[in-house]
Design an enzyme around this catalytic site. Structure first.
Site, short mmCIF file in Angstrom:
data_model
loop_
_atom_site.label_atom_id
_atom_site.label_comp_id
_atom_site.label_asym_id
_atom_site.label_seq_id
_atom_site.Cartn_x
_atom_site.Cartn_y
_atom_site.Cartn_z
CG ASP A 138 45.91 40.11 34.39
OD1 ASP A 138 45.97 41.49 33.08
OD2 ASP A 138 46.33 39.25 34.29
CD GLU A 194 44.87 37.61 29.12
OE1 GLU A 194 44.69 36.33 28.26
OE2 GLU A 194 46.63 37.42 29.58
#
Length: 383
Positions: free
Chosen positions: A72, A136
């Site tokens: 991400d 994350e």
């Protein structure tokens, strides 16, 4: 693999705007890439369009060296960029795009290192395992899921490819996000005694918290000082109305000397003491709770990474702690203890910045470092 192939994989990853989601598209690109090199990768679904990726290469089941990165990225304001953020743009040695530094160059480099080991039919006395994660940036959700599923329980070491400026990090601060809500009673501002001002009560809490923290000046020789910052503050919607709702949010950066448990106890006590007053109605929510991590500075994993990286890059590496948090705060919850380091090609200060970039040279060098580290770490572990 030639450089054009290595750049294509990174370009494909940057082309997916995986802003707090859509990691499955990234994982599918990586899965297809690994399959083309004879490696089977498995997707572990976290949510709709969000999947972690697991893959491995090696002749034996143990020991296991983990390579990990997150898929991400954070949002990008196109107006602040000189080029489209979700397309890889090369300008000299700079590879520009959202996620180049944080952290898709590291992810691509680790995947390519595994592919090159497979292409060379490298003999490893153990296996290398990729653990690529979702979420994350907003909660380390993927690392938490993979740890709970046991994918870290048999690791002998873990290398996280966050942008470390090609230095080696062996420790990171913890992080706590929290929300405090003050509930009062609405009244007209001309008759404030008929209401309870939620904003006033929240300010009272803020001042009490600041006072309580005055006695905590702990400092880590590795990670520096503990920090707490109140970052948002909201109350009211009309100037002539006493607000019945107010809330603040804050972030604490913790260290072993004043860790998450200690800070949560302090802020909880502050709320509870103030709630003893009948005019107070405060509620505390811990939104994000990641512990500080201090791994072994003198572990073989650290020494081998430093030796290999210095041979390949010609750079004198620093072995230091970092102020940010990483997926390591979840992976340390595995059933076994193992050394964790952060080593990645991106420049630390480039994370989350407009016109984010990674050095092309550093990107290629990191592939070589990961590949050679896998061979040396696993072979030495069996000596």
């Amino acid at each position: 693999m030639n450089q054009e192939e290595k750049l294509k994989l990174l370009s494909d990853l940057i082309g997916v705007p995986s802003v707090n989601g859509r990691e499955r598209e990234v994982a599918l690109i990586l899965q297809s890439f690994l399959k083309s090199h004879g490696i089977t990768a498995h997707l572990i679904d976290y949510d709709t369009d969000r999947s972690n990726l697991i893959a491995s290469y090696g002749d034996k089941k143990t020991p296991v060296l983990g390579f990990s990165g997150h898929m991400d990225v954070v949002t990008a304001n196109e107006k602040e960029w000189q080029s489209f953020p979700f397309a890889l743009t090369a300008v000299g040695d700079h590879l520009i795009g959202r996620g180049t530094a944080d952290q898709k160059a590291g992810v691509a480099a680790q995947a390519i290192a595994l592919a090159e080991l497979a292409d060379a039919h490298a003999k490893l006395n153990g296996q290398v395992r990729l653990l690529f994660t979702v979420g994350e940036e907003v909660g380390e959700y993927g690392a938490q899921q993979l740890t709970e599923l046991g994918y870290a329980d048999d690791l002998s070491g873990l290398v996280i490819s966050e942008p470390s400026s090609q230095d080696v990090w062996y420790a990171n601060q913890g992080s706590i996000d929290y929300t405090v809500v003050s509930t009062g009673k609405t009244s007209h501002s001309s008759m404030p005694d008929l209401g309870v001002n939620a904003l006033d009560n929240l300010v009272t809490f803020y001042n009490a918290l600041q006072q309580a923290l005055q006695s905590h000046q702990e400092e880590s020789p590795i990670l520096g000082k503990f920090h707490n910052s109140v970052t948002t503050f909201h109350a009211g919607d009309q100037v002539n109305t006493i607000p019945n709702h107010a809330e603040l949010q804050g972030n604490a950066r913790t260290i072993p000397e004043f860790d998450n448990t200690a800070f949560i106890a302090l802020i909880t006590n502050a709320v509870n003491r103030l709630n003893e007053s009948s005019s107070m109605n405060l509620g505390l929510t811990i939104n994000f709770n990641k512990m500080p991590v201090v791994s072994g500075k003198d572990s073989p994993l650290v020494h081998q990474t430093v030796d290999i990286a210095q041979e390949i890059t010609g750079k004198n590496l620093q072995v230091i702690g970092m102020v940010g948090t990483t997926d390591s705060s979840e992976f340390i919850k595995a059933k076994t203890h193992f050394p964790i380091i952060v080593y990645g090609p991106g420049i630390t200060q480039q994370a989350h910045q407009p016109n984010e970039f990674v050095s092309k040279r550093a990107y290629f060098q990191s592939i070589d470092v990961y590949r050679e580290l896998a061979k040396r770490f696993l072979n030495k572990a069996n000596d």
